[in-house]
Motif scaffolding. Structure first.
Motif, PDB file in Angstrom:
ATOM      1  N   ARG A  22       0.838  -1.204   0.000  1.00  0.00           N
ATOM      2  CA  ARG A  22       0.000   0.000   0.000  1.00  0.00           C
ATOM      3  C   ARG A  22       0.874   1.256   0.000  1.00  0.00           C
ATOM      4  N   TYR A 108      -4.302   1.954   8.668  1.00  0.00           N
ATOM      5  CA  TYR A 108      -4.331   0.575   8.178  1.00  0.00           C
ATOM      6  C   TYR A 108      -4.549  -0.427   9.315  1.00  0.00           C
ATOM      7  N   SER A 149      -9.268   1.622   5.046  1.00  0.00           N
ATOM      8  CA  SER A 149      -9.744   0.676   4.037  1.00  0.00           C
ATOM      9  C   SER A 149     -11.201   0.263   4.213  1.00  0.00           C
ATOM     10  N   LEU A 175      -8.802  -1.836  -0.002  1.00  0.00           N
ATOM     11  CA  LEU A 175      -7.570  -2.544  -0.330  1.00  0.00           C
ATOM     12  C   LEU A 175      -7.339  -2.494  -1.836  1.00  0.00           C
ATOM     13  N   ASN A 177      -4.853  -4.541  -3.624  1.00  0.00           N
ATOM     14  CA  ASN A 177      -3.891  -5.582  -3.972  1.00  0.00           C
ATOM     15  C   ASN A 177      -4.526  -6.606  -4.911  1.00  0.00           C
ATOM     16  N   ASN A 292      -6.435  -9.235   3.110  1.00  0.00           N
ATOM     17  CA  ASN A 292      -5.815  -9.056   1.803  1.00  0.00           C
ATOM     18  C   ASN A 292      -5.937 -10.302   0.949  1.00  0.00           C
ATOM     19  N   TYR A 365      -7.835   3.656  -5.231  1.00  0.00           N
ATOM     20  CA  TYR A 365      -6.997   4.094  -4.113  1.00  0.00           C
ATOM     21  C   TYR A 365      -6.368   5.455  -4.388  1.00  0.00           C
TER      22      TYR A 365
END
Length: 389
Positions: A22, A108, A149, A175, A177, A292, A365
């Motif tokens: 991140r 986070y 998030s 998130l 990812n 995640n 994001y």
């Protein structure tokens, strides 16, 4: 000639680990943008490869950090505390107040929730635990803008920290990812169910519940294998011993050779994984945090089973968009048996993947980060610089 430009100076505070994707995404975005001058302050820079032998050395190194912080804070327009760096919130707030700068905090994780309640590394009620509570609350209350998030986890933090958060300053950046690889495997094409799990061996992930479920599946004569992908640390070898003690070596394989950082693990998953497992922890954090690994699995289009929780409902319909069950070995095992037999409820994994790629994208994001930075710097005067043609 003189040309007006609006390039905000952004000071990024905090350390970045190898697995902190991140922060890495944030730095790459800011560095490539024409809108920002970026500087970074890494407190651990002064501690690398140095064993602390005396409090005197610690005090000297701390002064180096403070000198750099104060110099850079004086020249910056906004201070951005990087994810997982709440430990440095006091110095950040002090410098911001001293030079009248805006502070953006991207927490986070909560120090108290993670270190005390979930991982139990620190005793509840201890001096260190109280310090973590103080820092968490300071970050939540004294920041000018707060990026996180999920709303669900913020509500949970309000409860455990006995505080409240001004929602007007909160911006949700989910998130980010995701992977763009596509599945390249037919269901159980090897004649057996290939189950995969990856992550760190912490209570949140509920690996003990998964192992107990695997013992049940073996007793029920399911034809399957299970690959656990982790990192090379003490917890990894603790689970190697557990697998041996349960006599599961022929069906459970612990591996540390593949990961998401270099892209080797997602390539393996799209070619060999039939069923991805999420988290099944018995902790409060497991109910209120979106993992995640769940987003990683769904972005790959993998059929996925994870524990049902309030955290899922902020972004998903757990009854139609993925497979869920309770976080008990019995429920996990029964769900996997239903999945293997084809009697589990139908899920359109392609449609779920498309939703994940849109909701949890890097573009989303950076869009949120851009919005927050624009608000934090909207009163800055235009700067003039000399351009030489």
């Amino acid at each position: 000639m003189l040309a007006p430009i609006n390039q905000a100076k952004v000071l990024l505070c905090g350390n970045i680990s190898r697995v902190d994707r991140r922060s890495q995404a944030l730095i790459e975005f800011l560095s490539s943008s024409k809108n920002y001058f970026v500087s970074q302050l890494c407190p651990s820079f002064y501690y690398i490869n140095l064993r602390m032998q005396s409090s005197l050395i610690e005090k000297v190194l701390t002064k180096f950090y403070w000198v750099e912080l104060l110099i850079k804070a004086a020249f910056t327009d906004v201070i951005y505390l990087l994810p997982m760096n709440t430990i440095f919130i006091k110095s950040t707030i002090f410098a911001a107040k001293l030079f009248r700068k805006k502070v953006i905090v991207e927490m986070y994780i909560s120090l108290y929730d993670t270190e005390v309640r979930d991982r139990k590394r620190v005793g509840d009620g201890s001096k260190l635990a109280k310090s973590y509570i103080e820092k968490d609350i300071l970050a939540l209350k004294k920041s000018d803008y707060l990026i996180h998030s999920s709303n669900q986890e913020l509500t949970y933090w309000e409860q455990i920290l006995n505080t409240d958060i001004d929602r007007k300053k909160v911006y949700i950046a989910p998130l980010c990812n995701v992977s763009c690889l596509l599945p390249n495997r037919s269901w159980m094409q090897d004649g057996k169910l290939n189950i995969c799990w990856w992550g760190t061996f912490i209570p949140l992930h509920g690996l003990d519940n998964i192992l107990q479920a695997i013992r049940i599946l073996r007793e029920r004569n399911l034809h399957f294998t299970c690959n656990f992908f982790g990192i090379d640390n003490k917890a990894f070898y603790d689970y190697v011993e557990k697998v041996r003690s349960y006599h599961l070596e022929s069906i459970v394989f612990l591996r540390k050779d593949l990961n998401f950082i270099n892209g080797s693990l997602p390539k393996y998953l799209v070619n060999y994984c039939d069923l991805a497992l999420g988290i099944f922890g018995n902790t409060d954090k497991a109910y209120h945090a979106l993992p995640n690994k769940l987003i990683e699995a769904l972005s790959l289009g993998l059929p996925t089973l994870t524990m049902n929780s309030p955290a899922l409902r902020e972004f998903f319909n757990p009854e139609t968009e993925l497979w869920t069950c309770e976080n008990t070995p019995e429920s996990i095992a029964e769900s996997i048996l239903s999945i293997a037999s084809g009697s589990a409820y139908s899920v359109d994994w392609k449609q779920t993947r498309e939703k994940v790629l849109e909701t949890f994208s890097l573009a989303r994001y950076t869009e949120v980060v851009s919005e927050v930075l624009a608000k934090a710097t909207n009163n800055l005067p235009k700067k003039e610089v000399t351009r030489f043609n």
